[in-house]
Structures are given as C-alpha cells and as structure tokens.
Scaffold this motif. Sequence first.
Motif, PDB file in Angstrom:
ATOM      1  N   ARG A 136       0.854  -1.195   0.000  1.00 48.74           N
ATOM      2  CA  ARG A 136       0.000   0.000   0.000  1.00 48.74           C
ATOM      3  C   ARG A 136       0.884   1.237   0.000  1.00 48.74           C
ATOM      4  O   ARG A 136       1.899   1.292   0.701  1.00 48.74           O
ATOM      5  N   GLY A 137       0.483   2.240  -0.784  1.00 46.74           N
ATOM      6  CA  GLY A 137       1.278   3.452  -0.887  1.00 46.74           C
ATOM      7  C   GLY A 137       0.483   4.693  -0.549  1.00 46.74           C
ATOM      8  O   GLY A 137      -0.755   4.696  -0.560  1.00 46.74           O
ATOM      9  N   ILE A 138       1.217   5.754  -0.247  1.00 41.49           N
ATOM     10  CA  ILE A 138       0.636   7.073  -0.033  1.00 41.49           C
ATOM     11  C   ILE A 138       1.312   8.043  -0.981  1.00 41.49           C
ATOM     12  O   ILE A 138       2.544   8.027  -1.137  1.00 41.49           O
ATOM     13  N   VAL A 173       4.093   5.007   5.778  1.00 36.26           N
ATOM     14  CA  VAL A 173       3.138   3.916   5.856  1.00 36.26           C
ATOM     15  C   VAL A 173       3.646   2.942   6.911  1.00 36.26           C
ATOM     16  O   VAL A 173       4.849   2.665   6.980  1.00 36.26           O
ATOM     17  N   SER A 174       2.747   2.423   7.738  1.00 40.06           N
ATOM     18  CA  SER A 174       3.157   1.463   8.769  1.00 40.06           C
ATOM     19  C   SER A 174       3.633   0.170   8.122  1.00 40.06           C
ATOM     20  O   SER A 174       3.281  -0.131   6.973  1.00 40.06           O
ATOM     21  N   PRO A 175       4.450  -0.634   8.814  1.00 42.50           N
ATOM     22  CA  PRO A 175       4.992  -1.860   8.217  1.00 42.50           C
ATOM     23  C   PRO A 175       3.930  -2.809   7.675  1.00 42.50           C
ATOM     24  O   PRO A 175       4.185  -3.529   6.707  1.00 42.50           O
ATOM     25  N   SER A 176       2.738  -2.821   8.267  1.00 44.79           N
ATOM     26  CA  SER A 176       1.663  -3.698   7.795  1.00 44.79           C
ATOM     27  C   SER A 176       0.963  -3.155   6.560  1.00 44.79           C
ATOM     28  O   SER A 176       0.228  -3.881   5.881  1.00 44.79           O
ATOM     29  N   GLY A 177       1.165  -1.864   6.262  1.00 48.00           N
ATOM     30  CA  GLY A 177       0.449  -1.205   5.177  1.00 48.00           C
ATOM     31  C   GLY A 177      -0.916  -0.680   5.583  1.00 48.00           C
ATOM     32  O   GLY A 177      -1.616  -0.071   4.768  1.00 48.00           O
ATOM     33  N   ILE A 208      -4.419   7.815   9.135  1.00 45.61           N
ATOM     34  CA  ILE A 208      -5.649   7.103   8.840  1.00 45.61           C
ATOM     35  C   ILE A 208      -5.358   5.606   8.833  1.00 45.61           C
ATOM     36  O   ILE A 208      -4.351   5.162   8.272  1.00 45.61           O
ATOM     37  N   ASP A 209      -6.206   4.846   9.527  1.00 46.03           N
ATOM     38  CA  ASP A 209      -6.041   3.401   9.673  1.00 46.03           C
ATOM     39  C   ASP A 209      -7.064   2.700   8.789  1.00 46.03           C
ATOM     40  O   ASP A 209      -8.268   2.788   9.034  1.00 46.03           O
ATOM     41  N   PHE A 210      -6.594   1.996   7.780  1.00 46.60           N
ATOM     42  CA  PHE A 210      -7.502   1.347   6.842  1.00 46.60           C
ATOM     43  C   PHE A 210      -8.028   0.015   7.370  1.00 46.60           C
ATOM     44  O   PHE A 210      -8.963  -0.542   6.799  1.00 46.60           O
ATOM     45  N   ALA A 211      -7.462  -0.481   8.445  1.00 43.21           N
ATOM     46  CA  ALA A 211      -7.991  -1.699   9.054  1.00 43.21           C
ATOM     47  C   ALA A 211      -9.205  -1.407   9.924  1.00 43.21           C
ATOM     48  O   ALA A 211     -10.136  -2.214   9.998  1.00 43.21           O
ATOM     49  N   ASP A 224       4.444   0.032  14.748  1.00 45.91           N
ATOM     50  CA  ASP A 224       3.403  -0.878  14.279  1.00 45.91           C
ATOM     51  C   ASP A 224       2.142  -0.055  14.085  1.00 45.91           C
ATOM     52  O   ASP A 224       2.213   1.180  14.044  1.00 45.91           O
ATOM     53  N   ASP A 225       0.983  -0.698  13.999  1.00 44.55           N
ATOM     54  CA  ASP A 225      -0.239   0.042  13.701  1.00 44.55           C
ATOM     55  C   ASP A 225      -0.732   0.897  14.864  1.00 44.55           C
ATOM     56  O   ASP A 225      -1.615   1.742  14.673  1.00 44.55           O
TER      57      ASP A 225
END
Length: 323
Positions: A89-91, A128-132, A158-161, A192-193
């Motif tokens: 995932r990118g920004i 971007v966080s390591p998890s994306g 912003i957290d997409f999870a 992390d997230d």
Amino acid sequence: MRRRILVVALVSVVLLGGAAAYVVIAGHRGDAPAAAAAVVDAGPGDRVLFRSTAASGYGRVGTVARGSEGGARRLSDLDCVRVYAAAGRGICLRPDGPLATYQLTVLDSSLRVEETYPVVGVPNRARVSPSGNVLAWTIFVTGDSYNGGRFSTRAGMIDFATGETVDSLELFSVIGAEKTVDINFWGVTFVDDQHFYATMSTGGKRYLISGDIGAQTVRTVAENVECPSLSPSGDRIAFKEAIGGDPAKGWRLTVLDLTTMRRTHLAESRSVDDQAAWYGNDTIMYAVRRGARDSDVWAVPADGSGTPHLLIPDAESPAALWN
C-alpha cells in the motif's frame, strides 16, 4: 467505512506570491479519479520506490532494482510531491487543482489510485506502517495566530484496518513536556499500527516523542531530534540533528540507539533537510538538494563509518520495498 481528514489551510500568498489568503477545512472524502498509472510494481520486493527529479518525467513515481539503483528505472504516470509505500500500500501527496490545494492519494501495489482525500497545505512528509494499514502525513500550514503567520505543521493518520483517523497529533495528551499553544508535530515513523515516533516542537524545543494511538498520548524521549526514521530492527532512529541545537545552522544526519540513547553522527557532513529512510538495517538513504527542483538520493553507513555515495541520481522520497 466512515473516514475523516481535518486539515487546516495555508495562506496562499506565501506560496503563490499573490495578495489573497484563504482558509479551507476539508472534512469529506474526495472522489477518486480513474486510475491512470502505468504498471509499476510497488509491492514487497527487491526494489526502491522514489520520486523522480529528472527533467524527463519530473515528479513521477518509479522504482529501481536493489543493487542497480543507478541503472534503468521504471516510471509510472503518477505524479507526487511525496510518496512512500509498505506491504503493498502506498501514499502519494500530490497537487489537486488551483490555489495550491493538494490531495492525499491511497495507492495499491501497482500504484493505482484506490481513494483520495482533500488536503489543504503543503505536503512535507509521508509514511506507511509496516503492515500497510496506517498512513501518516505531515503538511506545512500558515496563518496560526500563535505563530505570527509563519509556517507551522500538521500531522495526521488514517487506519484502513479500522477506519479510524487521527485528524491532528495536537489532540493527543503530552507526557514529559509542557504542552504550549505553539505545539507542532511532524515526521511520523511507525513501530506498528498502534505505536509510532515523531517530532514534537513545544516551548521552543524539539523532541523525539513516542506515541500510542489507542491511548491518544505522546511521551518525550530525547531533545533535538527531527524527522525520525525507525530502523527495520526497531532499535535505532535515524534523524536530523540541528547543529548546535539551532536549525538555522543546518542539520547533521545522526542515528540514536534507543537502548543506550547514544548518538552517532554519520559520515555525511552536508546539511540534510530530509526524513531519511533505511535502505537496510545498516544503511541510511536520504535526499540531498541540488537546487529548488533537483535532488539525488544518497546512502551512508548507519554506524558512522565509511563515506556517502550516490544511490539514485535525480530522485527523492525513497522507500525500500523489502523492509
């Protein structure tokens, strides 16, 4: 999934040389344009993502192969001011119409646009966080009454999870320093997230802070640390250290050991005004300006040894996709 981004506007006279100023609060999601990017693999792999500053393809996002960074590059059709990616995932922070407005664009692993959000301010940092899952941004704004109209910063996530947003880190509680009216945050780097490091400026001092998104708190870690970047091993921070504690004198690229709190000045003697990135666990990469528009990505050992070497010519905003 409801998401919000709240970003305070800049004064356009500073950027455009005009006579008017404006303030806009963007509180809704923009419509994503049709994907127009050429296929460039920004997913995990032995590549470095970057923004091109070459005359041909200026501003476009591309990749180069690990170990051949000075060789052939693949450029997409996507233009960004700042770019970063992790875990597919990118920004991308990019211009969006007139009056110096900008757009936060969420990208998939092929740099196709998934979603867009309006951002009013000048893009400065992106991570971007390591998890994306979590995207972070920093923008310059002007017009704050406490700052005499000079530039200040805003940082959010912003957290997409989960769909949650952090409109501004200024809303967090501060532990370890007085939270003054002129508080600013910039340069997020993720553990992390839920956890991150960033720079906080308050009361005329600049601190490395560790943050907890769930608890909505930040805690001071060390003074005179700007634009931190956490190592893949999670035990060191690369950052720019103001020379003599005064940013007007420039910055020295430095690494902080989070266990011993020992600082190591790196072999790069030029002033580096960038949020460095880790090429691997032993090497730092960063952009060095050659003028208003031109820059190159350089690399230097993270232990203070060696000498800087040119990594990617005509480039900036690097991200190692294998980290």
